[in-house]
Structure formats: C-alpha cells, structure tokens
Design a protein around this motif. Structure first.
Motif, short mmCIF file in Angstrom:
data_model
loop_
_atom_site.label_atom_id
_atom_site.label_comp_id
_atom_site.label_asym_id
_atom_site.label_seq_id
_atom_site.Cartn_x
_atom_site.Cartn_y
_atom_site.Cartn_z
N VAL A 1 -7.20 -10.25 10.59
CA VAL A 1 -7.34 -9.92 12.09
C VAL A 1 -5.92 -10.27 12.86
O VAL A 1 -5.49 -9.78 13.51
CB VAL A 1 -8.61 -10.28 12.88
CG1 VAL A 1 -8.69 -10.08 14.56
CG2 VAL A 1 -9.72 -9.63 12.22
N ILE A 2 -5.77 -11.74 12.45
CA ILE A 2 -4.53 -12.36 13.21
C ILE A 2 -3.25 -11.65 12.64
O ILE A 2 -2.31 -11.47 13.51
CB ILE A 2 -4.34 -13.89 12.72
CG1 ILE A 2 -5.70 -14.77 13.41
CG2 ILE A 2 -3.18 -14.30 13.08
CD1 ILE A 2 -5.70 -16.00 12.87
N GLY A 3 -3.27 -11.18 11.34
CA GLY A 3 -2.14 -10.38 10.78
C GLY A 3 -2.04 -9.24 11.49
O GLY A 3 -0.66 -9.01 11.60
N PHE A 4 -3.04 -8.49 11.49
CA PHE A 4 -2.66 -7.21 12.23
C PHE A 4 -2.30 -7.37 13.60
O PHE A 4 -1.66 -6.40 14.15
CB PHE A 4 -4.16 -6.46 12.09
CG PHE A 4 -4.29 -5.78 10.80
CD1 PHE A 4 -3.34 -4.88 10.23
CD2 PHE A 4 -5.21 -5.92 9.97
CE1 PHE A 4 -3.51 -4.15 8.83
CE2 PHE A 4 -5.77 -5.51 8.59
CZ PHE A 4 -4.70 -4.56 8.22
N LEU A 5 -2.89 -8.38 14.49
CA LEU A 5 -2.58 -8.36 15.61
C LEU A 5 -1.04 -8.87 15.91
O LEU A 5 -0.16 -8.36 16.57
CB LEU A 5 -3.41 -9.39 16.40
CG LEU A 5 -4.94 -9.11 16.67
CD1 LEU A 5 -5.60 -10.38 17.32
CD2 LEU A 5 -5.04 -7.94 17.85
N VAL A 6 -0.49 -9.78 14.82
CA VAL A 6 0.65 -10.24 14.99
C VAL A 6 1.68 -8.85 14.70
O VAL A 6 2.57 -8.86 15.17
CB VAL A 6 1.14 -11.32 14.18
CG1 VAL A 6 2.43 -11.65 13.93
CG2 VAL A 6 0.10 -12.59 14.56
N GLN A 7 1.23 -8.60 13.60
CA GLN A 7 2.16 -7.07 13.13
C GLN A 7 2.27 -6.09 14.30
O GLN A 7 3.44 -5.67 14.48
CB GLN A 7 1.51 -6.38 11.89
CG GLN A 7 2.26 -5.51 11.18
CD GLN A 7 1.75 -4.76 10.21
OE1 GLN A 7 0.60 -4.32 10.31
NE2 GLN A 7 2.50 -4.84 8.96
#
Length: 309
Positions: free
Chosen positions: A146-152
């Motif tokens: 979730v953190i990765g998709f938000l940052v991306q």
C-alpha cells in the motif's frame, strides 16, 4: 574468538542443507510437468520430452536430483534454466540489484530508526515521543504494498518527483525511494525497539552511577545508554537483512526492479527447481552470515560478552 567462529560455522552447515533440501522438496512437489509447460499447447513427441527431462535430471528420483544439485554447487555449477541460460548468469544479473536495494533499506532503517528511537526514548512521555510512537504504529499497520503504490502514484505519477519505475540497470539514485518503501515497516519497528530499550536503560543503575560521577550528558548517552540499548536493535537488523531481500519481491514488483524477486517469482511459475533453490541458497548463506556477524558484534557493544577464555 576463532574457535567460536569455527563452532558457529559448523552449526550453519546443517542449517544450509536443511533449508535447501526443504525448498528443493517444495519445488519438486509442485503439480504439473514444467517441461510440457515450456511448449504450451504445441504437440511434442514424448521422446523429445524424455530427452529434455534427462538433460535436467528430472527423470531421476528426488533425492538424486538434490544431491546432483549440491554437487554442482560445490564445483560452482548452478545448472541451467529451462530456457537454456546458466543459472549463474541469472544470479550475477539479479542479486547485485536486490543487494543494493536491501543495503540502502538497511542503512535507512538503521540510521534513521535508531536516531528517532534514541531521541524519543530520551524524551519519554513528551510530545516527540508520542508523535514517534503514533507514526511508527501507523507504518507498522499499513502493508508495504500500500505504501509502495501510494508513493509511486503521488510522487511518481501525480507530482513527477521520481520515476514511477526503475531503469533495468537500477542505479543507486533510482533505488532510494524504493528502498525507503521497503524499509518503512522495519524502520518503525526499530524506532519502537530503540525507544523502549533507551527508556528502560535511562533508569538503570549504571546510568545513575555515571551521572553521579559527573560525566557529561553526551558521554552518558553515547557510551552507557545507547551502546547498551543497541543489542536488541542489532539482533533485529541482522535478522532483517534476510527479510529485506525476501520482502523485496513486492517492492521490486511495484517499481519494476529487475532483481531477485521477479526472477524467483517467474522461476516458481515455470517450476524451475534449480533456479529457485540456487537463489534461495544464496539468501540462506547471506542470512546465516548476517546472524554470525550479529553474534560477533555483541562483544563489541557489551564488553561483558566474551567468546574466548
């Protein structure tokens, strides 16, 4: 010290064989025929399939396959992928990328996590301590993907601060943000672990004695509080190195990093036992050596710990 290292290395031998044997068995037990899967729906003569199975030792019993793989490992031959490429080339291509990603993540979580945890522990019960505990709990609760998709999405697509995907060569600069994403959960754990250890040591007898001797606050914090508080943190960091390399599968998938994660995932889908086990074997070795290094660091952090007579 040398005798202790020798004993620890001997203890790691059965761990290596046990871990690789288990992984090899799991891959061997996967349903389906990986050789038939190579050709898809195309009709292939059975003689051709048997020849390919013999080339990859798939016509032999499980334990014989494993022993032949172990023999190849000791002479530096990791075998071939089912596409005909040497597994050693896949290792040489993918592992440096994942190693860079894991090292950056380890540096981020170690330096930033210890610094925040130390500052929060020294100010137990104050505003910074409460904010650090809240933010760390938030990062622990939110999954890495979730953190990765938000940052991306926001930093890469919406605002254009970073490249949404990493280049095939994966330079150090482009791995910074993915490494932060990978380290997010571990960083939060280190903050809480360091904070709790520092807060506990603040009231210890040796700290009160150091203060009574008139030592400066900086020396008390650096030599007596921080040094003794780092033992559980170092233990966590040593174990986390292996976890970072395994957890990089998700992060590499989000940012399209051509490292170990994608390679192992594709090999599992194709049922390539030698490829999967070879990659896992390197991870097992790294994990064992990291834990050995942690054991040796104990004597540096705490002089009361000695491994020699």
């Amino acid at each position: 010290m040398l005798s202790y290292i020798g004993r620890r290395l001997l203890q790691l031998i059965p761990v290596f064989f046990g871990a690789t044997l288990l992984i090899y068995f799991l891959v061997f037990a996967m349903p389906g025929d990986p050789i038939k899967a190579l050709f898809g729906d195309k009709p292939v003569p059975e003689s051709t399939l048997e020849a390919i199975r013999a080339q990859y030792n798939l016509d032999k019993p499980f334990i014989v396959q494993y022993l032949l793989w172990i023999k190849g490992i000791f002479i530096g031959d990791f075998g071939l992928t089912y596409s005909g490429r040497p597994v050693a080339e896949e290792l040489a291509r993918a592992f440096p990328i994942t190693a860079r990603l894991a090292i950056l993540a380890l540096i981020f979580e170690g330096v930033i996590g210890i610094a925040i945890g130390l500052y929060a522990g020294l100010r137990k019960g104050k505003l910074f301590d409460s904010v650090a505990l809240f933010v760390s709990l938030l990062f622990i609760s939110v999954p890495v993907f979730v953190i990765g998709f938000l940052v991306q999405y926001f930093a890469g697509v919406q605002w254009g601060w970073i490249k949404p995907t990493v280049s095939p060569s994966a330079p150090w600069g482009e791995l910074m943000i993915p490494a932060m994403v990978l380290a997010a959960t571990s960083l939060a754990n280190i903050v809480r672990l360091t904070r709790g250890s520092v807060a506990e040591n603040m009231g210890a007898d040796f700290v009160r004695t150091a203060k009574a001797k008139g030592l400066k606050r900086g020396r008390v914090v650096r030599v007596h509080i921080l040094r003794n508080s780092l033992i559980p943190v170092v233990t966590y960091l040593g174990a986390d190195l292996g976890s970072l390399m395994v957890g990089a599968v998700i992060t590499e998938g989000i940012f399209n990093i051509k490292g170990v994660g994608g390679t192992v995932f594709q090999a599992v889908q194709r049922g390539e036992g030698p490829t999967v086990v070879s990659f896992v074997a390197i991870m097992v070795i790294i994990f064992m050596l990291a834990n050995l290094l942690v054991d040796l660091l104990y004597a540096v952090l705490d002089p009361r710990i000695r491994y020699a007579k």
